[in-house]
Design a protein around this motif. Structure first.
Motif, PDB file in Angstrom:
ATOM      1  N   ALA A 168       1.094  -1.466  -0.387  1.00  0.00           N
ATOM      2  CA  ALA A 168       0.141  -0.177   0.182  1.00  0.00           C
ATOM      3  C   ALA A 168       1.080   1.261   0.184  1.00  0.00           C
ATOM      4  O   ALA A 168       0.259   2.460  -0.400  1.00  0.00           O
ATOM      5  CB  ALA A 168      -0.972  -0.283   1.379  1.00  0.00           C
ATOM      6  N   LEU A 169       2.165   1.092   0.760  1.00  0.00           N
ATOM      7  CA  LEU A 169       3.555   1.988   0.598  1.00  0.00           C
ATOM      8  C   LEU A 169       4.543   1.620   0.241  1.00  0.00           C
ATOM      9  O   LEU A 169       4.777   0.388   0.276  1.00  0.00           O
ATOM     10  CB  LEU A 169       3.328   2.449   1.973  1.00  0.00           C
ATOM     11  CG  LEU A 169       2.089   2.726   2.756  1.00  0.00           C
ATOM     12  CD1 LEU A 169       2.330   3.336   4.629  1.00  0.00           C
ATOM     13  CD2 LEU A 169       1.280   4.487   2.282  1.00  0.00           C
ATOM     14  N   ILE A 197       5.916  -5.532  -8.874  1.00  0.00           N
ATOM     15  CA  ILE A 197       5.004  -4.374  -9.523  1.00  0.00           C
ATOM     16  C   ILE A 197       3.839  -4.132  -9.009  1.00  0.00           C
ATOM     17  O   ILE A 197       3.576  -2.973  -9.111  1.00  0.00           O
ATOM     18  CB  ILE A 197       3.368  -6.225  -9.936  1.00  0.00           C
ATOM     19  CG1 ILE A 197       4.496  -7.157 -11.581  1.00  0.00           C
ATOM     20  CG2 ILE A 197       2.358  -5.749  -9.857  1.00  0.00           C
ATOM     21  CD1 ILE A 197       3.461  -8.402 -11.109  1.00  0.00           C
ATOM     22  N   SER A 198       3.321  -4.333  -7.199  1.00  0.00           N
ATOM     23  CA  SER A 198       3.793  -4.000  -6.413  1.00  0.00           C
ATOM     24  C   SER A 198       3.943  -2.159  -6.292  1.00  0.00           C
ATOM     25  O   SER A 198       3.815  -1.356  -5.830  1.00  0.00           O
ATOM     26  CB  SER A 198       3.845  -4.148  -4.279  1.00  0.00           C
ATOM     27  OG  SER A 198       2.908  -2.971  -4.099  1.00  0.00           O
ATOM     28  N   ASN A 199       4.909  -2.186  -6.112  1.00  0.00           N
ATOM     29  CA  ASN A 199       6.477  -1.040  -6.133  1.00  0.00           C
ATOM     30  C   ASN A 199       5.691   0.252  -7.947  1.00  0.00           C
ATOM     31  O   ASN A 199       5.899   1.567  -6.985  1.00  0.00           O
ATOM     32  CB  ASN A 199       7.511  -1.078  -5.933  1.00  0.00           C
ATOM     33  CG  ASN A 199       8.493  -1.289  -4.690  1.00  0.00           C
ATOM     34  OD1 ASN A 199       7.310  -1.278  -3.280  1.00  0.00           O
ATOM     35  ND2 ASN A 199       9.134  -1.950  -4.523  1.00  0.00           N
ATOM     36  N   GLU A 210      -0.335   4.585  -9.239  1.00  0.00           N
ATOM     37  CA  GLU A 210      -1.694   4.466  -9.456  1.00  0.00           C
ATOM     38  C   GLU A 210      -3.117   4.476  -8.697  1.00  0.00           C
ATOM     39  O   GLU A 210      -4.306   4.338  -8.538  1.00  0.00           O
ATOM     40  CB  GLU A 210      -1.551   3.070 -11.107  1.00  0.00           C
ATOM     41  CG  GLU A 210      -3.084   3.017 -11.424  1.00  0.00           C
ATOM     42  CD  GLU A 210      -1.983   1.375 -12.329  1.00  0.00           C
ATOM     43  OE1 GLU A 210      -3.000   0.838 -13.092  1.00  0.00           O
ATOM     44  OE2 GLU A 210      -0.823   1.665 -13.024  1.00  0.00           O
ATOM     45  N   ARG A 211      -2.443   3.004  -8.100  1.00  0.00           N
ATOM     46  CA  ARG A 211      -3.887   2.236  -6.768  1.00  0.00           C
ATOM     47  C   ARG A 211      -3.776   3.359  -6.443  1.00  0.00           C
ATOM     48  O   ARG A 211      -4.915   2.842  -5.706  1.00  0.00           O
ATOM     49  CB  ARG A 211      -2.557   1.003  -6.342  1.00  0.00           C
ATOM     50  CG  ARG A 211      -2.755   0.433  -7.485  1.00  0.00           C
ATOM     51  CD  ARG A 211      -2.126  -0.869  -7.203  1.00  0.00           C
ATOM     52  NE  ARG A 211      -0.609  -1.514  -6.259  1.00  0.00           N
ATOM     53  CZ  ARG A 211      -0.568  -1.313  -4.960  1.00  0.00           C
ATOM     54  NH1 ARG A 211      -1.598  -0.759  -4.038  1.00  0.00           N
ATOM     55  NH2 ARG A 211       0.443  -0.946  -5.223  1.00  0.00           N
ATOM     56  N   HIS A 212      -3.620   3.949  -5.509  1.00  0.00           N
ATOM     57  CA  HIS A 212      -3.815   4.907  -4.440  1.00  0.00           C
ATOM     58  C   HIS A 212      -4.525   6.094  -5.178  1.00  0.00           C
ATOM     59  O   HIS A 212      -5.671   6.155  -4.810  1.00  0.00           O
ATOM     60  CB  HIS A 212      -2.300   5.844  -3.703  1.00  0.00           C
ATOM     61  CG  HIS A 212      -2.562   6.722  -3.093  1.00  0.00           C
ATOM     62  ND1 HIS A 212      -3.055   8.234  -3.615  1.00  0.00           N
ATOM     63  CD2 HIS A 212      -1.944   6.490  -1.564  1.00  0.00           C
ATOM     64  CE1 HIS A 212      -2.934   8.434  -2.159  1.00  0.00           C
ATOM     65  NE2 HIS A 212      -2.730   8.031  -0.519  1.00  0.00           N
ATOM     66  N   ASP A 213      -4.322   6.513  -6.074  1.00  0.00           N
ATOM     67  CA  ASP A 213      -5.604   7.165  -6.703  1.00  0.00           C
ATOM     68  C   ASP A 213      -6.690   6.595  -6.931  1.00  0.00           C
ATOM     69  O   ASP A 213      -7.967   7.336  -7.557  1.00  0.00           O
ATOM     70  CB  ASP A 213      -4.880   7.889  -7.809  1.00  0.00           C
ATOM     71  CG  ASP A 213      -3.690   9.010  -7.975  1.00  0.00           C
ATOM     72  OD1 ASP A 213      -3.326   9.202  -6.481  1.00  0.00           O
ATOM     73  OD2 ASP A 213      -3.236   9.165  -8.821  1.00  0.00           O
ATOM     74  N   LYS A 214      -7.107   5.578  -7.949  1.00  0.00           N
ATOM     75  CA  LYS A 214      -7.781   4.876  -7.588  1.00  0.00           C
ATOM     76  C   LYS A 214      -8.046   4.538  -6.663  1.00  0.00           C
ATOM     77  O   LYS A 214      -9.996   4.470  -6.809  1.00  0.00           O
ATOM     78  CB  LYS A 214      -7.871   3.255  -8.558  1.00  0.00           C
ATOM     79  CG  LYS A 214      -8.523   2.561  -8.805  1.00  0.00           C
ATOM     80  CD  LYS A 214      -8.173   1.000  -9.876  1.00  0.00           C
ATOM     81  CE  LYS A 214      -7.867   0.378  -9.067  1.00  0.00           C
ATOM     82  NZ  LYS A 214      -7.664  -1.479  -9.992  1.00  0.00           N
ATOM     83  N   TYR A 215      -7.465   3.863  -5.668  1.00  0.00           N
ATOM     84  CA  TYR A 215      -9.203   3.502  -3.961  1.00  0.00           C
ATOM     85  C   TYR A 215      -9.018   5.232  -2.789  1.00  0.00           C
ATOM     86  O   TYR A 215      -9.660   5.016  -2.943  1.00  0.00           O
ATOM     87  CB  TYR A 215      -7.374   2.997  -3.075  1.00  0.00           C
ATOM     88  CG  TYR A 215      -7.035   1.963  -4.082  1.00  0.00           C
ATOM     89  CD1 TYR A 215      -7.896   1.534  -4.542  1.00  0.00           C
ATOM     90  CD2 TYR A 215      -5.433   0.973  -3.334  1.00  0.00           C
ATOM     91  CE1 TYR A 215      -7.257  -0.289  -4.965  1.00  0.00           C
ATOM     92  CE2 TYR A 215      -4.873   0.460  -4.322  1.00  0.00           C
ATOM     93  CZ  TYR A 215      -5.948  -1.074  -4.349  1.00  0.00           C
ATOM     94  OH  TYR A 215      -5.533  -1.979  -4.553  1.00  0.00           O
ATOM     95  N   GLN A 216      -8.882   5.765  -3.469  1.00  0.00           N
ATOM     96  CA  GLN A 216      -9.200   7.373  -3.197  1.00  0.00           C
ATOM     97  C   GLN A 216     -10.216   7.574  -3.492  1.00  0.00           C
ATOM     98  O   GLN A 216     -11.364   7.818  -3.072  1.00  0.00           O
ATOM     99  CB  GLN A 216      -8.122   8.828  -3.412  1.00  0.00           C
ATOM    100  CG  GLN A 216      -6.805   8.630  -2.818  1.00  0.00           C
ATOM    101  CD  GLN A 216      -6.772  10.335  -2.866  1.00  0.00           C
ATOM    102  OE1 GLN A 216      -6.245  10.516  -3.360  1.00  0.00           O
ATOM    103  NE2 GLN A 216      -6.018  10.239  -1.095  1.00  0.00           N
TER     104      GLN A 216
END
Length: 386
Positions: free
Chosen positions: A183-184, A252-254, A259-265
């Motif tokens: 996540a981070l 992949i996570s890093n 992209e995922r942070h913006d999507k989850y927001q």
């Protein structure tokens, strides 16, 4: 009926690219990496390469990483391994009231063995005050273990501040980063920690593999005895395929964190805006800025938690009431009890929605609307009964 999985904080699906990376080590390169023949050397090459990739991703040296069976073993190895090896320096441990049970139960085990453990409180946002850690320190304190990001409400702890205040103390600092990593972006070299735990299945890697970072020069008593794997720190044949998958998942996570942070927001706003529009009575639990982006913990006052979870499941929505390690229990979360008190309404009917890379905006809209229908219906039923 569409099935929507929003329980990624409990476990996450295997990324297709991770499976592809693992397959050769399940089908052809299946040798024991300790064997000197060709099959063994193929496995050893994959293991060494994966270890190097993970070390680079975490910004640490390869020899500081010990592969384990997961986050629970990594936490136990850090806490029990260090405390038992260094009992001559003291027998006092500091942790928080909201740690994962892998930490809390390891600390309880140490109490059974004559150690003294201080469980510091958190505020209403689920955050530890570094001053409380400082106040709890004693001359015989040998270990402080505070999680990086909470698995139930998503609150991120002030790890840097805690680590800094321990600089001139003998106590070593361990952090459970199982929920935070992925996540981070976790760069251990930038953190004032001595030990750090990670688990692959939280970041779209395989289950059954994790690691413990151990700062160079730190000694731990092994929990397992047998072979000399992992520099004699963790006996047992290495799980090569899963370690290779772990490396790919972390890579992949890093690469996709922003992209995922913006999507989850956007997902979070969809949930909250929909519930506000539908006049749902709810509270958001956890810190609103210092938080993991994929976790949203919501209390629905006046609603029976068991009925809510059952109705969500019937609607094809996979969510949870908190830690998966207490699945099947409808007791109030120990995290929420620490934040709000045992009798608080916010502790009694809380649901954790946690997002993953494969969720879509349409799915989250469905979750928001179905949850609103269910909560409002259950609340009306409860008011009618009352």
């Amino acid at each position: 009926m569409e099935m929507v999985y929003v329980d990624h904080a409990a476990t996450s699906p295997l990324h297709p690219e991770v499976l592809d990376a693992m397959l050769p080590y399940l089908q052809s390169n299946y040798g024991n990496p300790s064997s000197i023949h060709q099959r063994g050397r193929q496995a050893r090459q994959g293991l060494d390469q994966a270890r190097a990739q993970i070390a680079a991703a975490l910004a640490v040296k390869e020899q500081t990483l010990v592969f384990t069976s997961g986050g629970t073993e990594a936490d136990n190895m850090a806490i029990l391994g260090y405390a038992l090896e260094h009992a001559d320096k003291g027998k006092h441990i500091i942790t928080s009231q909201i740690e994962h049970h892998a930490v809390l139960h390891a600390c309880k085990e140490l109490e059974e063995r004559g150690y003294d453990v201080t469980y510091v409180k958190v505020d209403e946002y689920g955050q530890v005050n570094p001053k409380d850690i400082e106040a709890a320190l004693r001359d015989d304190t040998i270990l402080v273990t505070i999680m990086y990001g909470n698995n139930e409400v998503g609150t991120v702890q002030p790890i840097v501040e805690i680590g800094e205040l321990l600089k001139d103390h003998q106590a070593v600092f361990h952090t459970d980063a199982v929920q935070a990593c992925g996540a981070l972006e976790v760069k251990i070299a930038e953190l004032p920690v001595d030990m750090l735990s990670i688990s692959a299945h939280k970041l779209n890697g395989p289950k059954g593999i994790g690691l413990l970072y151990i700062k160079n020069g730190l000694t731990l008593r092994p929990l397992l005895y047998g072979g000399e794997q992992e520099r004699k720190r963790r006996a047992g044949t290495e799980n090569v395929a899963s370690i290779v998958g772990f490396a790919k998942a972390l890579q992949i996570s890093n690469a996709t964190i922003k992209e995922r942070h913006d999507k989850y927001q956007r997902f979070t706003h969809t949930l909250l805006d929909t519930w506000t529009e539908k006049q749902v009575d709810f509270y958001v639990n956890g810190h609103q800025t210092e938080r993991l982006p994929h976790i949203v913990n919501i209390s629905f006052p006046g609603v029976n938690l068991e009925s809510l979870l059952m109705n969500l499941d019937m609607a094809g929505i996979s969510a949870s009431s908190g830690s998966a390690c207490t699945a099947g229990s409808v007791e109030a979360s120990h995290v929420l009890v620490a934040m709000f008190g045992e009798n608080s309404e916010r502790s009694q009917a809380a649901v954790r929605f946690s997002f993953g890379f494969d969720n879509t905006e349409e799915q989250i809209k469905y979750v928001a609307e179905e949850t609103a229908k269910i909560v409002n219906r259950l609340k009306q039923q409860q008011e009618f009964i009352s």
